[in-house]
Each structure stands twice: as C-alpha cells, then as structure tokens.
Design an enzyme around this catalytic site. Structure first.
Site, short mmCIF file in Angstrom:
data_model
loop_
_atom_site.label_atom_id
_atom_site.label_comp_id
_atom_site.label_asym_id
_atom_site.label_seq_id
_atom_site.Cartn_x
_atom_site.Cartn_y
_atom_site.Cartn_z
N VAL A 1 -6.49 1.10 1.26
CA VAL A 1 -5.71 2.03 2.07
C VAL A 1 -6.55 3.29 2.25
CG1 VAL A 1 -3.58 3.35 2.28
CG2 VAL A 1 -3.56 1.10 1.19
N GLY B 1 -6.53 -2.30 -3.60
CA GLY B 1 -5.94 -3.43 -4.28
C GLY B 1 -6.91 -4.58 -4.37
N ASN B 2 -6.39 -5.79 -4.66
CA ASN B 2 -7.26 -6.95 -4.83
C ASN B 2 -7.94 -7.36 -3.53
OD1 ASN B 2 -6.65 -7.18 -7.56
ND2 ASN B 2 -4.83 -8.43 -7.16
N PHE B 3 -7.20 -7.32 -2.45
CA PHE B 3 -7.79 -7.75 -1.18
C PHE B 3 -7.48 -6.78 -0.05
CE2 PHE B 3 -3.53 -9.08 -0.38
CZ PHE B 3 -3.11 -9.77 -1.50
N ALA B 4 -7.08 -5.56 -0.37
CA ALA B 4 -6.78 -4.57 0.66
C ALA B 4 -7.12 -3.17 0.16
CB ALA B 4 -5.32 -4.64 1.06
N ASP C 1 8.85 -7.14 -5.18
CA ASP C 1 7.81 -6.47 -5.98
C ASP C 1 8.13 -4.99 -6.11
OD1 ASP C 1 5.54 -6.36 -7.53
OD2 ASP C 1 4.17 -6.08 -5.84
N LYS D 1 -3.96 0.42 6.30
CA LYS D 1 -4.11 -0.60 5.27
C LYS D 1 -4.98 -1.70 5.84
CE LYS D 1 -1.49 -3.57 2.13
NZ LYS D 1 -0.13 -3.95 1.66
#
EC number: 2.7.11.1
Length: 712
Positions: free
Chosen positions: A159, A154-157, A270, A174
């Site tokens: 997995v 993702g943007n800042f993570a 979300d 994560k």
C-alpha cells in the site's frame, strides 16, 4: 469529491508532473529538498558521491567520495523495472529511514524514500524513487496518479501513497502482485477480484471506499480512500488500553460497519485491529473508524456456508477451526466472534487467546477459555464483560448478532443487565425441561416390551365388545402370579361373559403340563376359566365351588414342579400398548419333555363332555357355559403355532360330539424308532397332523415323528 477527501491534498510541484510525463528514462528521483534538483534515471548505472566522475556530484562533506549507486537490471521487452541501490558510504545510505549498510544492496520499489544523509543532520538530501513502467502505456495508475511512499506491506500486496496529478488529492493505492498472489495454492482464479467486487457495491462511513481500479497482466491496483491515522492496534498499544467510554464509542462504529455488511450478506472473515483504520483522532465523529482489507470477504447467500480456513488465529471463531472436518461450515456469526475478541483487546490491551499459555490457542478458542483478570478488569463494568461473553460464545446459534449488540445493556440504558440475566435463567430452565421430557419419551419408546396385561384393561385380557365381564382381576393378583398366559386381543365371541382366548396356543390350551398332586376342581359360574392347568395329572382332586369370575388357576402352578414358563413366542401377538405390567420370568423346566410324554400317554379325552376339556380325572368339573376355552380348537388351522419352553406340544383334535359330529377321532401318539431329532435312543410321538402338518418349524420336526417329514 467530498469535503473530507478534499482536505487530504498535497501541493504538487508542477515540475514533478511534467518530469514524470516527459521523462525519457526508466525512472526519476524526486528531490525532497528544494536545494537539490530532481534526477532523471536514463542510464542503467547512476553513481552518487563527491568524486568528480560521479553521475551525480555533491560537495557536502557528509557524502562519501563514492557514496552509492543505482543499477537497473531488467528486460526492456516486459517493461518491468528492477532496480538495486548499492551502499559504499561511511555515514550510510537509508531506504525509508533504514540503513542499507556498507557493501550491501537493496531492491528498490516505486515510492520509496532514498536518503543520503542521516536523519540527525539538519540539511537532508533525500529523494522519492519512482519508476516509469510500461503500465503507463497500458493505462496504469502512474499515468493518472503519482505513486509516493509506502504506507504498508503484506505477503503479496503493498500500500502506497497515491496523489492525483491533476488535483493533488491524496489517496492510497493497493498494488497486488498477481504472480505472488496465485502462488498461494488455495486461491481461486476469480478470488483476486473478490475485494474489488465487494467494495464497488458498498457505501458506508465506516467502510473504506474504493475510488478506481487499474489492472494489467502483472498487477492489480486499487485506488482507495486514504486513512492517515494508522491502525487501531497501534493506537491501542500506544494508549495501553482504552477507557470504557472511548471503547464504547469506537466499538459502536465497528458494529455499525459490520451490520451494514451483514445486511448485504457479506462476511468480512478477517476482522482484527490491524484491519481497522483510524481516519482521524476526533473519535466522536461517526466516521472515525474504517473497516478495510476485504481480501478474505465472501458474500454468503441464504442457506449457504463458507468452509475455508482463513483469518488470523487470535480472532478465529471455533466453527472456522472445524469447518474443514466435514461440518456444515460457518456463516456471518464468525465476524461477531472476532468483534468480541476486538472489544476484549480494547478494554485490557491484550487478546483473550494467546499462544504463550499451556493450552494451545486452538484449544482455547474451541472451548472459549478466557478470563477476566481482576487486576486488569476490576474497573470494567459487568455489562461490558457480559457482552464479551455473549460474543465469545462457542455455539454460533446462541452468539450475539450485531442487532443484539445494539440492544445490549452496555449500549441500551433502557435494558437492565439483571433483567437480561433473569430471562437467560428462564430460558435455560425451559430448555432443560424440554430436554428432560424428550429423554423420558425416548427412554419410554426404547424400553423393551414386557409381557403383561394392559392397565387400561383392568385385568381383562380379552378385547371383547361385551360389557358384562364379571371377572376382573386386581393388579396385586396379576403381580403375584409367577406364570402368565397372554390373552388374545380380539375375540370373535361377543357374548363370552369373560371368555378368554390364550395367545400362547391356537387351541387355547396351555402347553404347561404340570404333575400337580393337589389340584382343585372348581365349579365356575363364569367362562373366564382359561383351563390353563386342565392338562394336569391329578392324584387328589377336591371339589370346590368357587364363584370367582376370573379364576385363571394360574396360582396353582406355584405348587407344581416349576414347569412354568411365561416366554411366549407367538408371532400373532398384535398388542402394541406401551403400558404393560412386568411379571417375573420363570426358568425353563428341564423335565418339560418327560412331562409332555407322560401327559400324552396318560391323557384321555371324554367325548361326552360338551365343554371338551381335556383333564384326566375332573369328572366333577361343572361348567355352566358351553363356550369353554377349548372351543378355540377350531382355530388350529387358522393360527400359527406358539412355542413355550422351546417345546411344540401337539394340540388334541376334537372328538365327535353332538355339536361337532364331523370332528376327527383322537389320534394316539405313536412311537417310532426313526429319530429325526438326532438324539439317539429317544423315541418320539407321531405328529397327529401328519401328513398335513402345518407346523414347519425345525423344533417341531425334531420333537415329533412325521412319515413325510422329509418333504416338510
């Protein structure tokens, strides 16, 4: 560990565990081909190829002489490993099956797969890159878990696969980069731990389970339950769309998970197919669906609302779009809207709102503009479409909740859709009736107050306690009058037999002075005669014996010089009855001032008349009751003056009589050249109350002369 979790095990090479624990370098390459050993990364530059001076030497002809190199570029003090791989090969170097390209470089991350041969080659030469960072010393996950390949980003993570070193059980880790996370200006200081705090308190078969948490200054690592069958979105796309039975089975599990969250006061905020994972392909099991990614979740207490613009646009509820505009925010209902969009996608394969349309996606959402294309929805039941409509409802208060979904005909066969629609129609009509009733009440309360008599009084103006009123006035008679004198609500005379007190003048004498040539003198047996036209200059007076008990002589004004006016400015009118009868408004007579002066000059007061009426030539007026309306002159000093036609006539004082010997003699009007009204050339009569005039309004001061008016 439960049985399902134990099934996700991997045969771990003990040498790998030992190599990572005993490695003296900054990283390791774990070989995926038993024919090739693991490689410890000790030097800052490691070369690979068929050249003899290569750090790692190969004899395979598919490997170039100088195939690639890995370099370490980091500061030992902060313990962060930054490594790049440079591709110099002919056949290519691959990172997670993506070719780097000759002359290019790629930043390496722990868990990535490095392959030196193409995928089509039978013998694969590949490794898993793993760094040994300072986090091992700080108690990070690498000390307990082997961090493997990347599962998502993702943007800042990111997995990745995590394998417990002692048991071989597979999990997902994560890894959240704190620096990147807080670069988002909207992030709260404590928001990073929101997902952790929420997941730690949850235990449900349809919600991802958190196993362990590791944190240091740079990263936050969450060890999570591993779900290996991928995202719901990918499965929908691969199938184009779900059958209605399959969609119902999986959607029910989504509803169960969201209902569990809502019962704990948690809004996911979300929900989307990308954040719903498939644990296995046996969809009939109740744990096939897993809700994940609680990074935007919030706990909503009773009476509180969330106001942050967050979530994915295609699944945003309308109230989220308007929450930043000063509205009351939003609550748990936003998840139900998102579930409606998810169910729509499951049944047709595309979202209900799309940027490709002429109307913006936000406008589509605000107005719930979606449709069921017959080409794609002809085989879908009306129950399923009805449920989608109830979930994609703009009004959050009318939107279906999780409990409503379970009781909907699509899930509950005991409930018929026709019955539900009939109930909707009944409620709709009831709501319309309530709105119409409220509008009627509002219009009635806001309608202007009209001068007229109360219907409840049935023509009697006086609110008297006497029940012997013989003069009642019909509604048609009231409507036919072109002038109207309101009567006082409360009369102090309990035996007045219909005696009326005019609101428009404290003396009960109407201030409409008419030059009537054919005024009739009436012999009334009832004191309900208001003498409204007593101040007329009559030339031909006929003696009529009229026994009508409620003769107000108001109709005589229709034959006059249009001097009538029903606009009373009496400030003492306390009539609050809403039910009034509207009467026509009479225009102001421009000759009212001249009529007033003629009246003052010609009028004579008959001091012997016990009824004290002020008519000029009505000597034959035989009234049998001495409690005439003119007795109300005693109220002159107690009542505020009224205005008619914006003129302020002076009520005549009482003449001495047998019943009132102390009454003051009449004061004749005096002309004065002192014109206080500012109208040059017009003489004004002197006020009879001067110097103790109680009328302090500007109009009266302009119309009458006062010797001490400057002090008033």
């Amino acid at each position: 560990m439960d049985e399902l979790t134990q099934a996700n095990t991997l045969a771990i090479d003990e040498d790998l565990v030992d190599s990572v624990n005993s490695v003296k370098g900054w990283g390791i390459l774990k070989s995926l081909n038993p024919s090739y050993p693991d490689i410890s990364l000790v030097e800052n530059v490691i070369t690979f190829g068929r050249l003899k001076d290569s750090t790692v030497h190969y004899n395979d002809k598919s490997i170039s002489g100088s195939h690639c190199k890995i370099t370490r570029e980091s500061n030992d003090d902060d313990g962060v490993v930054i490594a790049f791989i440079y591709d110099n090969s002919t056949n290519g170097t691959f990172i997670d099956n993506i070719k780097v390209g000759k002359g290019s470089r790629c930043l390496l991350a722990s868990g990535q797969e490095i392959s030196l041969t193409p995928q089509k080659q039978l013998e694969k030469i590949a490794y898993i890159f793993q760094t040994v960072e300072k986090e091992i010393e700080d108690g990070g996950p690498s000390n307990k878990y082997f961090i493997g390949e990347m599962l998502g980003q993702g943007n800042f993570a990111t997995v990745k696969l995590a394998v417990e070193r002692t048991t071989g059980v597979k999990y997902a880790v994560k890894i959240v980069d704190k620096k990147k996370y807080f670069m988002n200006s909207s992030a709260r200081k404590d928001s990073l731990m929101d997902e952790v705090n929420i997941l730690r308190g949850l235990s449900h078969p349809n919600i991802i389970q958190i196993i362990e948490v590791f944190e240091n200054e740079k990263v936050l690592s969450l060890i999570l339950e591993l779900v290996e069958c991928g995202e719901l979105l990918n499965d929908i796309v691969s199938n184009l769309f779900y059958t209605e039975d399959k969609a119902k089975t999986l959607f029910r599990q989504i509803v169960d998970g969201v209902l569990y969250l809502h019962n704990k006061g948690i809004a996911h905020r979300d929900l989307k197919p990308e954040n719903i994972l498939l644990k296995h392909k046996n969809f009939n099991q109740n744990d096939a669906i897993k809700l994940t990614d609680f990074g935007l979740s919030r706990t909503v207490s009773d009476g509180s609302f969330m106001k942050t613009m967050c979530g994915t646009p295609q699944y945003l509820a309308p109230e989220i779009l308007t929450s930043s505009g000063g509205h009351n925010g939003y609550g748990l209902e936003v998840d139900c809207w998102s579930m409606g969009a998810i169910l729509y996608i499951m049944l047709c394969g595309y979202p209900p709102f799309d940027d490709s349309r002429e109307v913006s996606i936000f406008e589509q959402i605000r107005n719930a503009k979606f449709e069921f294309d017959p080409e794609d929805w002809s085989s879908v039941s009306e129950e399923a479409k009805d449920l989608i409509k109830r979930l994609l409802c703009v009004d959050p208060h009318k939107r279906y909740t999780c409990n409503n979904i379970i009781q909907h005909p699509w899930f509950n066969p005991n409930v018929k859709l026709s019955t539900l629609l009939e109930e909707d129609e009944r409620l709709r009509k009831k709501a319309e009736a309530e709105v119409e009733a409220n509008n009627n009440n509002t219009n009635k309360s806001n309608s202007p107050k009209m001068l007229g008599k109360r219907k409840s009084e049935d023509g009697n103006c006086s609110d008297s306690n006497n029940n012997n009123n013989s003069g009642s006035k019909s509604l048609s008679s009231i409507k036919s009058n072109t002038t109207m004198l309101d009567c006082d609500e409360k009369s102090n005379n309990n035996n007045n037999n219909g005696h009326k007190k005019s609101k428009s003048d404290p003396t009960s004498n109407n201030s409409l002075f008419n030059n009537d040539n054919n005024n009739n003198n009436n012999n009334n047996n009832n004191n309900n005669n208001n003498n409204n036209n007593n101040n007329n200059n009559n030339n031909n007076n006929n003696n009529n014996n009229n026994n009508n008990n409620n003769n107000n002589n108001n109709n005589n004004n229709n034959n006059n010089n249009n001097n009538n006016n029903n606009n009373s400015n009496d400030t003492t009118d306390s009539d609050t009855d809403d039910e009034t009868i509207s009467l026509p408004v009479i225009t102001k007579n421009s000759k009212s001032m001249s009529n007033l002066q003629n009246h003052l000059n010609n009028n004579k007061i008959n001091s012997d008349d016990e009824s004290e009426t002020s008519t000029n030539n009505n000597n034959n007026n035989n009234n049998n009751n001495n409690n005439n309306n003119n007795n109300n002159n005693n109220n002159n000093n107690n009542n505020k003056p009224s205005t008619i036609n914006n003129n302020f006539p002076v009520p005549f004082p009482k003449s001495p009589t047998k019943n009132s010997p102390n009454a003051s003699p009449p004061i004749k009007p005096q002309n004065s050249s002192n014109n206080n009204s500012g109208l040059a050339g017009i003489d004004k009569p002197k006020c009879q109350y001067d110097p103790n005039c109680y009328r302090k309004n500007p109009q009266h001061l302009r119309d009458f002369y006062h010797t001490v008016s400057s002090n008033k």
